[in-house]
Motif scaffolding. Structure first.
Motif, short mmCIF file in Angstrom:
data_model
loop_
_atom_site.label_atom_id
_atom_site.label_comp_id
_atom_site.label_asym_id
_atom_site.label_seq_id
_atom_site.Cartn_x
_atom_site.Cartn_y
_atom_site.Cartn_z
N TYR A 191 0.85 -1.20 0.00
CA TYR A 191 0.00 0.00 0.00
C TYR A 191 0.88 1.25 0.00
O TYR A 191 0.69 2.18 -0.79
CB TYR A 191 -0.90 -0.07 1.25
N ILE A 192 1.90 1.26 0.86
CA ILE A 192 2.81 2.40 0.93
C ILE A 192 3.51 2.58 -0.43
O ILE A 192 3.62 3.70 -0.95
CB ILE A 192 3.85 2.21 2.07
N ALA A 193 3.94 1.45 -1.01
CA ALA A 193 4.63 1.52 -2.31
C ALA A 193 3.72 2.10 -3.38
O ALA A 193 4.15 2.94 -4.19
CB ALA A 193 5.11 0.12 -2.70
N GLU A 194 2.47 1.67 -3.38
CA GLU A 194 1.51 2.19 -4.37
C GLU A 194 1.29 3.69 -4.20
O GLU A 194 1.21 4.43 -5.17
CB GLU A 194 0.15 1.51 -4.17
N GLU A 195 1.18 4.09 -2.93
CA GLU A 195 0.97 5.52 -2.66
C GLU A 195 2.19 6.33 -3.11
O GLU A 195 2.05 7.42 -3.65
CB GLU A 195 0.73 5.74 -1.16
N MET A 196 3.37 5.78 -2.89
CA MET A 196 4.59 6.48 -3.32
C MET A 196 4.58 6.65 -4.83
O MET A 196 4.92 7.71 -5.35
CB MET A 196 5.83 5.69 -2.91
N GLU A 197 4.16 5.58 -5.50
CA GLU A 197 4.10 5.62 -6.96
C GLU A 197 3.14 6.73 -7.41
O GLU A 197 3.45 7.53 -8.28
CB GLU A 197 3.58 4.27 -7.46
#
Ligand code: ADP
Ligand code: ZN
Length: 437
Positions: A191-197
């Motif tokens: 989820y954090i990775a997606e938000e960063m993207e």
């Protein structure tokens, strides 16, 4: 100072003879204590005709009766504590993923041991004094947050106790505070990775270099995606509230299974139907016995997790036995028309086909027939690509699931971001069959 990869080298690399000697001595002591102090053990052992004197070493372990989650519920809240309550300095509770919550307790000494088991994990991923350890496991009764917190503090690293939630703030902290290592569930990491993207964060400019992800099953495909998206090395950590919390087993640089902290916990693999111990290499139910805990030492606790162990030497130098990544609890396993399916197997198929791990399994019953629907989020690229037909994609996934898992599933592609994201353990299965019972 050279990178220290062990926290307690003499223990983590001890000879097998030494490890068995520790286990034998500690098991004998623990069995005596619980027989004296916990009515449930005394009753069970009496009923099985086993006296504390019959347990002379680790070879006698199979003589002891099992314990299971129901025993903790039946003696709720403090019936299985083995010390007076005024020696208990902390309580934790399981999140109750699979029913009524249970309570566990720790003495000062138990907390100290727990910090060691988590510090071992941190050292194994290369954490050292001065590193900033960003902890996004939930703090509170859940063991994830405070467990790794204790390990990081004992190691002398700098703890950032963020807890889970508020993802945008997590990202600001990672960027501004310079987090070196992040600890959370793999689904929250995604989820954090997606938000960063989405926010356009350039992960190659972050200090982040490793992640310690556990508390739920995840696949090797997911590991690769997390490593690539977050530009880190991703490690697995295993544990459960009943035994201590995170840090029961930890992954090293070899990343082929997790070393069990055998000086504190004895692992066995049993046949879940017969209870018979299985030889090394055979898959079965994981059972743990706590041999150093004071407040809450469980004996032969059936975890309902399915795994395999291996004593093959490990290139990292550790001599503790390794357990495989558990692919899920028997509780999470769904049985569809007689076929056993773990959500992680479906995840594996989806990720191989290039989807993100945003999916949900919906189980239902039509007449007497079980049905499985797999909801998968379509990726943004596929969503924008007008040439791919959704029904073709659905068909392709369904075929792969049939080929690899042997079950027929109705696959439904859903819009990006329509499946709820998890800040803790992901909920992968919705079983509506109970509604009709
Ligand atoms: P709850 O029982 O309420 O979910 P716990 O945090 O005690 O709370 O859950 C422990 C369980 O989580 C384990 O028994 C196991 O099923 C799962 N688990 C923990 N770590 C891992 C891991 N690294 N891989 C797979 N499953 C894990
Ligand atoms: Zn190793």
């Amino acid at each position: 100072m050279a990178n220290q990869i062990y926290w307690q080298k003499e223990i983590e690399t001890a000879s097998r003879e030494q490890i068995y000697a520790w286990q034998s001595e500690r098991l004998v002591r623990t069995v005596r204590r619980v027989y004296e102090r916990v009515p449930l053990y005394r009753e069970r052992m009496d009923a099985a005709g086993v006296k504390p004197e019959d347990i002379r070493g680790i070879e006698d372990l199979p003589k002891l009766p099992f314990t299971q989650k129901q025993d903790l519920r039946d003696t709720y809240p403090y019936g299985m504590f083995a010390v007076p309550m005024d020696e208990v300095v902390r309580l934790h509770a399981s999140s109750g993923t699979t029913g009524k919550q249970i309570v566990v307790g720790y003495t000062k000494h138990d907390l100290d041991i727990w910090a060691d088991t988590c510090a071992r994990q941190l050292c194994a991923v290369g954490a050292k004094k001065g590193d900033k350890i960003h902890i996004s496991y939930g703090y509170g009764l859940f063991t994830g947050g405070l467990g790794l917190h204790g390990g990081a503090e004992k190691l002398g690293a700098t703890v950032i106790p963020v807890s889970s939630g508020n993802t945008a703030r997590q990202i600001t902290i990672i960027e501004d505070f310079g987090s070196d290592i992040i600890c959370c569930t793999p689904s929250y990491a995604m989820y954090i990775a997606e938000e960063m993207e989405r926010m356009g964060v350039d992960t190659s400019r972050l200090r982040l270099r490793a992640g310690i992800f556990g508390a739920e099953p995840w696949t090797e495909e997911m590991r690769r995606q997390l490593e690539q998206k977050l530009n880190i090395k991703a490690y697995d950590i295993y544990g459960l509230t009943e035994i201590i919390g995170p840090g029961v087993a930890y992954e090293c640089s070899e990343q082929r299974g997790m070393h069990v902290n055998e000086d504190h916990f004895i692992i066995e693999i049993i046949n879940p139907e017969t209870g018979e111990p299985l030889p090394e290499g055979e898959q079965g139910e994981i059972v743990f016995t706590c041999i150093t805990k004071e407040a809450f030492p469980l004996i032969r606790f059936r975890t309902r997790d399915i795994g395999v162990i291996s004593h093959k030497p490990c290139s990292c130098g550790r001599t503790f036995v390794r357990m495989s990544k558990p692919r899920g609890r028997t509780d999470d396993m769904i049985i569809i028309r007689g076929v056993n399916v773990f959500p992680s197997q479906v995840e594996s198929v989806l990720l191989k086909l290039g989807f993100a791990p945003n999916y949900q399994l919906v189980v239902d019953r039509k007449g007497s027939l079980d049905t499985l629907e797999v909801k998968v989020e379509i990726t943004n690229e596929a969503f924008d690509d007008v040439t791919t037909s959704l029904s073709n994609l659905e068909h392709k996934i369904s075929e792969e699931i049939k080929n690899l898992l042997g079950v027929t599933a109705k696959v439904t592609l859903v819009a990006p971001n329509s499946i709820a994201r998890s800040e803790g353990k992901a909920k992968r299965v919705i079983d509506n069959r109970k509604l009709h019972d």
